[in-house]
Scaffold this motif. Structure first.
Motif, PDB file in Angstrom:
ATOM      1  N   PRO A  84       9.402 -30.580   4.664  1.00 31.40           N
ATOM      2  CA  PRO A  84       9.404 -29.842   3.399  1.00 31.40           C
ATOM      3  C   PRO A  84      10.766 -29.207   3.110  1.00 31.40           C
ATOM      4  O   PRO A  84      11.523 -28.881   4.020  1.00 31.40           O
ATOM      5  CB  PRO A  84       8.341 -28.764   3.614  1.00 31.40           C
ATOM      6  CG  PRO A  84       8.316 -28.558   5.092  1.00 31.40           C
ATOM      7  CD  PRO A  84       8.666 -29.877   5.717  1.00 31.40           C
ATOM      8  N   PHE A  85      11.061 -29.059   1.820  1.00 30.30           N
ATOM      9  CA  PHE A  85      12.253 -28.316   1.401  1.00 30.30           C
ATOM     10  C   PHE A  85      11.882 -27.410   0.242  1.00 30.30           C
ATOM     11  O   PHE A  85      10.857 -27.608  -0.417  1.00 30.30           O
ATOM     12  CB  PHE A  85      13.408 -29.260   1.027  1.00 30.30           C
ATOM     13  CG  PHE A  85      13.168 -30.103  -0.199  1.00 30.30           C
ATOM     14  CD1 PHE A  85      13.389 -29.601  -1.481  1.00 30.30           C
ATOM     15  CD2 PHE A  85      12.726 -31.412  -0.073  1.00 30.30           C
ATOM     16  CE1 PHE A  85      13.171 -30.383  -2.602  1.00 30.30           C
ATOM     17  CE2 PHE A  85      12.505 -32.206  -1.191  1.00 30.30           C
ATOM     18  CZ  PHE A  85      12.725 -31.686  -2.462  1.00 30.30           C
ATOM     19  N   SER A  86      12.724 -26.413   0.007  1.00 28.21           N
ATOM     20  CA  SER A  86      12.550 -25.503  -1.110  1.00 28.21           C
ATOM     21  C   SER A  86      13.931 -25.116  -1.626  1.00 28.21           C
ATOM     22  O   SER A  86      14.643 -24.356  -0.981  1.00 28.21           O
ATOM     23  CB  SER A  86      11.768 -24.258  -0.679  1.00 28.21           C
ATOM     24  OG  SER A  86      11.522 -23.428  -1.791  1.00 28.21           O
ATOM     25  N   LEU A  87      14.298 -25.682  -2.764  1.00 22.97           N
ATOM     26  CA  LEU A  87      15.608 -25.420  -3.349  1.00 22.97           C
ATOM     27  C   LEU A  87      15.518 -24.252  -4.322  1.00 22.97           C
ATOM     28  O   LEU A  87      14.684 -24.257  -5.228  1.00 22.97           O
ATOM     29  CB  LEU A  87      16.109 -26.654  -4.097  1.00 22.97           C
ATOM     30  CG  LEU A  87      16.476 -27.857  -3.251  1.00 22.97           C
ATOM     31  CD1 LEU A  87      16.645 -29.089  -4.122  1.00 22.97           C
ATOM     32  CD2 LEU A  87      17.740 -27.573  -2.475  1.00 22.97           C
ATOM     33  N   CYS A  88      16.385 -23.267  -4.143  1.00 21.33           N
ATOM     34  CA  CYS A  88      16.460 -22.130  -5.064  1.00 21.33           C
ATOM     35  C   CYS A  88      17.571 -22.416  -6.070  1.00 21.33           C
ATOM     36  O   CYS A  88      18.707 -22.677  -5.681  1.00 21.33           O
ATOM     37  CB  CYS A  88      16.754 -20.840  -4.299  1.00 21.33           C
ATOM     38  SG  CYS A  88      16.870 -19.396  -5.375  1.00 21.33           S
ATOM     39  N   TYR A  89      17.235 -22.383  -7.345  1.00 23.38           N
ATOM     40  CA  TYR A  89      18.211 -22.662  -8.393  1.00 23.38           C
ATOM     41  C   TYR A  89      18.069 -21.633  -9.509  1.00 23.38           C
ATOM     42  O   TYR A  89      17.062 -20.932  -9.596  1.00 23.38           O
ATOM     43  CB  TYR A  89      18.039 -24.088  -8.938  1.00 23.38           C
ATOM     44  CG  TYR A  89      16.729 -24.310  -9.646  1.00 23.38           C
ATOM     45  CD1 TYR A  89      16.623 -24.180 -11.024  1.00 23.38           C
ATOM     46  CD2 TYR A  89      15.578 -24.637  -8.934  1.00 23.38           C
ATOM     47  CE1 TYR A  89      15.416 -24.363 -11.669  1.00 23.38           C
ATOM     48  CE2 TYR A  89      14.361 -24.830  -9.573  1.00 23.38           C
ATOM     49  CZ  TYR A  89      14.292 -24.696 -10.943  1.00 23.38           C
ATOM     50  OH  TYR A  89      13.099 -24.868 -11.584  1.00 23.38           O
ATOM     51  N   ASP A  90      19.092 -21.555 -10.349  1.00 23.76           N
ATOM     52  CA  ASP A  90      19.072 -20.644 -11.489  1.00 23.76           C
ATOM     53  C   ASP A  90      18.414 -21.360 -12.669  1.00 23.76           C
ATOM     54  O   ASP A  90      18.968 -22.324 -13.203  1.00 23.76           O
ATOM     55  CB  ASP A  90      20.496 -20.221 -11.853  1.00 23.76           C
ATOM     56  CG  ASP A  90      20.549 -19.205 -12.977  1.00 23.76           C
ATOM     57  OD1 ASP A  90      19.488 -18.834 -13.528  1.00 23.76           O
ATOM     58  OD2 ASP A  90      21.664 -18.774 -13.314  1.00 23.76           O
TER      59      ASP A  90
END
Length: 140
Positions: A84-90
């Motif tokens: 799993p991954f979790s990308l934080c973006y604006d």
């Protein structure tokens, strides 16, 4: 000497406060894109303790320019795949009419061994809510 050190600390504290105030006024609006990275069945024989995976969210709207990286995450020593991954973006960086994709690269001891060879759409009404990035071996 102590007076000079104290002045430097106060100046640094003041600059830090101004910088934080500037960040707060930009209206940064964090959002997360969750998904997973998969490898071929033969990839399950990887030395996981020496593996790291780089996952990125890209704006690929401009054909005449390199993709713009909106978010990036490094995942070290996965326990298993799918990972799993979790990308934080604006969220405010997303623009109407633009195309977004996710990609991944897998490294073993710093050497690139796998990557995705097809685009994986993201953050569009017709893309998966939680995209899956399938990696393929490169080279030998």
């Amino acid at each position: 000497m102590k007076a000079l050190a104290m002045k430097r600390r106060l100046l640094l504290a003041g600059l830090s406060a101004m910088l934080l105030a500037g960040c707060a006024s930009t209206g940064y609006s964090p959002s997360y894109l969750d998904g997973s990275v998969t490898v071929p069945a033969t990839g399950n024989k990887l030395p996981l303790a020496q593996v790291h995976v780089k996952v990125r969210l890209l704006d690929v709207s401009r054909a005449d320019a390199p993709a713009e990286v909106l978010a990036e995450q490094y995942l070290n020593k996965p326990k298993a795949f799918p990972m799993p991954f979790s990308l934080c973006y604006d969220r405010r960086a997303l623009l109407p009419g633009h195309r977004y994709t996710v990609d991944a690269q897998l490294f073993v001891d710093g050497e690139l061994k796998m990557l995705n060879t097809s685009q994986v759409p993201a953050l569009t009404p017709d893309s998966a809510a939680e995209p899956t990035i399938s990696l393929d071996r490169i080279g030998n």
